[in-house]
Design a protein around this motif. Structure first.
Motif, PDB file in Angstrom:
ATOM      1  N   LEU A  34      42.870  55.162  42.064  1.00 27.78           N
ATOM      2  CA  LEU A  34      41.955  54.900  40.947  1.00 27.78           C
ATOM      3  C   LEU A  34      40.887  53.883  41.329  1.00 27.78           C
ATOM      4  O   LEU A  34      41.133  52.973  42.129  1.00 27.78           O
ATOM      5  CB  LEU A  34      42.739  54.387  39.740  1.00 27.78           C
ATOM      6  CG  LEU A  34      43.690  55.390  39.075  1.00 27.78           C
ATOM      7  CD1 LEU A  34      44.618  54.674  38.095  1.00 27.78           C
ATOM      8  CD2 LEU A  34      42.906  56.492  38.356  1.00 27.78           C
ATOM      9  N   ASN A  35      39.716  54.006  40.723  1.00 30.94           N
ATOM     10  CA  ASN A  35      38.621  53.053  40.888  1.00 30.94           C
ATOM     11  C   ASN A  35      38.386  52.301  39.583  1.00 30.94           C
ATOM     12  O   ASN A  35      38.652  52.821  38.496  1.00 30.94           O
ATOM     13  CB  ASN A  35      37.341  53.773  41.294  1.00 30.94           C
ATOM     14  CG  ASN A  35      37.455  54.406  42.663  1.00 30.94           C
ATOM     15  OD1 ASN A  35      37.748  53.742  43.643  1.00 30.94           O
ATOM     16  ND2 ASN A  35      37.236  55.713  42.729  1.00 30.94           N
ATOM     17  N   ASN A  36      37.856  51.089  39.692  1.00 38.25           N
ATOM     18  CA  ASN A  36      37.508  50.262  38.534  1.00 38.25           C
ATOM     19  C   ASN A  36      38.715  49.957  37.650  1.00 38.25           C
ATOM     20  O   ASN A  36      38.600  49.842  36.431  1.00 38.25           O
ATOM     21  CB  ASN A  36      36.415  50.931  37.694  1.00 38.25           C
ATOM     22  CG  ASN A  36      35.190  51.277  38.522  1.00 38.25           C
ATOM     23  OD1 ASN A  36      34.838  52.451  38.643  1.00 38.25           O
ATOM     24  ND2 ASN A  36      34.550  50.284  39.104  1.00 38.25           N
ATOM     25  N   VAL A  37      39.878  49.854  38.282  1.00 36.25           N
ATOM     26  CA  VAL A  37      41.120  49.543  37.568  1.00 36.25           C
ATOM     27  C   VAL A  37      41.877  48.489  38.363  1.00 36.25           C
ATOM     28  O   VAL A  37      41.902  48.526  39.592  1.00 36.25           O
ATOM     29  CB  VAL A  37      42.011  50.797  37.406  1.00 36.25           C
ATOM     30  CG1 VAL A  37      43.278  50.477  36.630  1.00 36.25           C
ATOM     31  CG2 VAL A  37      41.249  51.926  36.717  1.00 36.25           C
ATOM     32  N   LYS A  38      42.474  47.544  37.650  1.00 31.16           N
ATOM     33  CA  LYS A  38      43.377  46.593  38.302  1.00 31.16           C
ATOM     34  C   LYS A  38      44.759  46.732  37.676  1.00 31.16           C
ATOM     35  O   LYS A  38      44.919  47.330  36.600  1.00 31.16           O
ATOM     36  CB  LYS A  38      42.865  45.161  38.204  1.00 31.16           C
ATOM     37  CG  LYS A  38      42.689  44.645  36.791  1.00 31.16           C
ATOM     38  CD  LYS A  38      42.416  43.130  36.772  1.00 31.16           C
ATOM     39  CE  LYS A  38      41.193  42.727  37.551  1.00 31.16           C
ATOM     40  NZ  LYS A  38      40.884  41.270  37.396  1.00 31.16           N
ATOM     41  N   PHE A  39      45.768  46.163  38.323  1.00 31.70           N
ATOM     42  CA  PHE A  39      47.148  46.423  37.926  1.00 31.70           C
ATOM     43  C   PHE A  39      47.963  45.135  37.882  1.00 31.70           C
ATOM     44  O   PHE A  39      47.809  44.262  38.746  1.00 31.70           O
ATOM     45  CB  PHE A  39      47.806  47.408  38.901  1.00 31.70           C
ATOM     46  CG  PHE A  39      46.962  48.622  39.169  1.00 31.70           C
ATOM     47  CD1 PHE A  39      46.990  49.709  38.323  1.00 31.70           C
ATOM     48  CD2 PHE A  39      46.110  48.662  40.269  1.00 31.70           C
ATOM     49  CE1 PHE A  39      46.200  50.817  38.554  1.00 31.70           C
ATOM     50  CE2 PHE A  39      45.312  49.767  40.519  1.00 31.70           C
ATOM     51  CZ  PHE A  39      45.358  50.849  39.664  1.00 31.70           C
ATOM     52  N   ILE A  40      48.807  45.034  36.873  1.00 34.37           N
ATOM     53  CA  ILE A  40      49.774  43.939  36.782  1.00 34.37           C
ATOM     54  C   ILE A  40      51.163  44.572  36.742  1.00 34.37           C
ATOM     55  O   ILE A  40      51.510  45.272  35.785  1.00 34.37           O
ATOM     56  CB  ILE A  40      49.554  43.069  35.532  1.00 34.37           C
ATOM     57  CG1 ILE A  40      48.145  42.483  35.521  1.00 34.37           C
ATOM     58  CG2 ILE A  40      50.589  41.956  35.474  1.00 34.37           C
ATOM     59  CD1 ILE A  40      47.819  41.680  34.263  1.00 34.37           C
TER      60      ILE A  40
END
Length: 334
Positions: A34-40
């Motif tokens: 995925l692009n333009n996504v961050k994850f926790i």
């Protein structure tokens, strides 16, 4: 595809993990696309190799937190507090996503940013709600309708993070099952705009070994606590008449559900009667007859109402004569 160093993340995806080593690796590989996504990713005190798998992630977009066992609601709430993107979404660690569809939704969030909630529904066309029919949407969330446009859980949705924080909407940690419904009832109560898209991206694994199914808790105590919290939330949102309509319907379905689970476990008539005496004073028989539930559930409710326990025993004995087929893990598209 190379990602630009200055790419702006629009969405934070929060994934609680707990003994998820079987599936979390394949989910992570999908998320990396995925692009333009961050994850926790927040581990809830796993005793298997999940923490090791998480610590081996080299992608800087992944924020890994290892906690003691505090429950899925604590992990999700921590994700809300840490989120610094415009939208936040939730994925369960044993589920999966369709990457192209998820990416398309993320790319369109600049257009959809006027909404407090972007939800993926079962309809074949986009529905925009700027004057929300909160009664109808809440009945959908509580599974009181057969035709559902908005799903009850936190997955398959994107919430505006500033909206959640401004209204102090979090998951109730003391509820084991039903916390997602309470969260979304509060969301609907506070939201002024909602968009339901017809582009399902979430693949829910029908997994008999999932953490949720293995959780040990007191079903009756949990359901009573759930109903108490639901009552408080509904009373804040609705008029007395609308509140009574929704709460009575959920009270009846919860009573039938608890009774069914309790009797299935040990065929204890005294327990069935105890539950009857606890719920009946709060329920009207006419509303039981008019409740929009499956016929089998309604029949069980009527039999319990009139204390036809012998007949219930006979019906259950017929049901359990068939051998149980083993459950198979597969996916359902949400």
């Amino acid at each position: 595809m190379k990602r630009g160093m200055n790419a702006v993340e629009k969405v934070t995806v929060v994934i609680p993990t707990f003994n998820s080593e079987k599936y979390i690796g394949s989910l992570i590989e999908k998320l990396k696309q995925l692009n333009n996504v961050k994850f926790i990713l927040i581990d809830d005190g796993s005793s298997d190799n999940t923490p090791k798998i998480l610590k081996n992630i080299k992608d800087e977009r992944f924020n890994i937190l290892l906690n003691d066992h505090k429950g899925v609601s604590f992990a999700r709430n921590l994700g809300i507090k840490l989120c610094d993107t415009e939208y936040i979404s939730f994925i369960d660690s044993d589920d999966m996503i369709n990457v192209p569809t998820f990416q398309k939704i993320v790319n369109n969030l600049a257009i959809e940013a006027i909404y407090d909630v972007v939800s993926i529904g079962n309809s074949f066309e986009q529905h925009d709600y700027f004057e929300l029919d909160k009664l109808d949407l809440t009945e959908q969330l509580l599974m009181l309708k057969t035709n559902i446009d908005i799903l009850p859980g936190p997955v398959s949705k994107m919430y505006k993070a500033s909206f959640l924080k401004a209204n102090r909407i979090f998951f109730p940690g003391e509820i084991v099952v039903g916390e997602d419904m309470l969260f979304n009832v509060e969301v609907i109560g506070a939201a002024t705009s909602l968009c339901v898209l017809s582009t399902p991206f979430y693949l829910c694994r029908n997994n008999p070994g999932s953490v949720t199914r293995q959780q040990k808790y007191n079903v009756e105590s949990n359901q009573i606590a759930f109903l108490d919290q639901l009552q408080m939330r509904l009373q804040k949102i609705f008029s007395r008449e609308d509140f009574s309509q929704i709460f009575q319907a959920k009270l009846i379905s919860s009573w039938i559900e608890i009774s069914y689970i309790s009797f299935s476990n040990n065929h204890d008539v005294s327990k069935l009667n105890k539950l009857r005496n606890r719920f009946i004073p709060r329920i009207k028989f006419t509303q039981l007859l008019g409740n929009n539930m499956r016929t089998t559930q309604k029949v069980l409710g009527i039999l319990i109402w009139f204390r036809q326990y012998l007949l219930i025993k006979i019906l259950f004995s017929f049901k359990h004569m068939k051998k149980n087929k083993p459950e198979v893990a597969n996916f359902s598209l949400l």
